[in-house]
Design an enzyme around this catalytic site. Sequence first.
Site: not given
Length: 254
Positions: A53-54, A57
């Site tokens: 997820h990170e 980003h």
Amino acid sequence: MTRSSVAPSPLFLILLAVTVGGGVLSTLDQNVARTAGIVLLVLGGWAVSLCLHEFGHAYLAFRNGDYSVRHKGYLTLDIRRYTDPVLSLLLPLLLLAVGGIPLPGGAVWIDRHALRTRRGESFVSLAGPMANLVIGLLLIATVVLTNPPEGLAAGLSYLAYLQLFTFVLNILPIPGLDGFGVIEPYLSYQAREFGAKARPWAPFVLFALLIGVPLVGQAFSGAVLWIYQSLGGDITELFKGQAGFRFWEGRSPW
């Protein structure tokens, strides 16, 4: 971007190995081993998904002009780069174990001024939740298409549900969550200023409602469950996985 910038860290590979090991344990006939496997599979899988997820980003930020993410180590999938040991790792893991609510656990600091376009800003915010959605879809597809052993199917199904829960939670247009970041570049100055002021506390109000107000939590969980089933998820396996993960409640799924 150099190849070493995106090479998975040893810690990420360890988390991946723990997840796979949990999956193997969950296939055994012995109930204790199967339950332990589900716990490791879900916790390890959740930590792996946090990294992805990170990383989503950070990778989109890099592609759109924020090269600082490389020097911060965000492209290495090292969970230590994304977390505070207590607030963003231990606390979410505890709430996941006790309440079954996967709170957002990680954070990457993006230099928004370095991003070239408003569209790029939106994509940076959207990348994280989309990683959870894709993982959830892949897990559901794995269960449907491969017909794995009972314990593994249960663990994968529950982990898939948690991924969809995380996706829906993060995509809400609430300051402090990714959904607000998607629309923020297109808002008026006044709305963005309000969002900046609300960002520190708005998510905690939402989490308090989800955990402390049963009707709110049940409605939200019901909506995620509907999405899970609509995408082909097996609800029976999901509840088996949930019961196996939360074994201390005494609801044996076997």
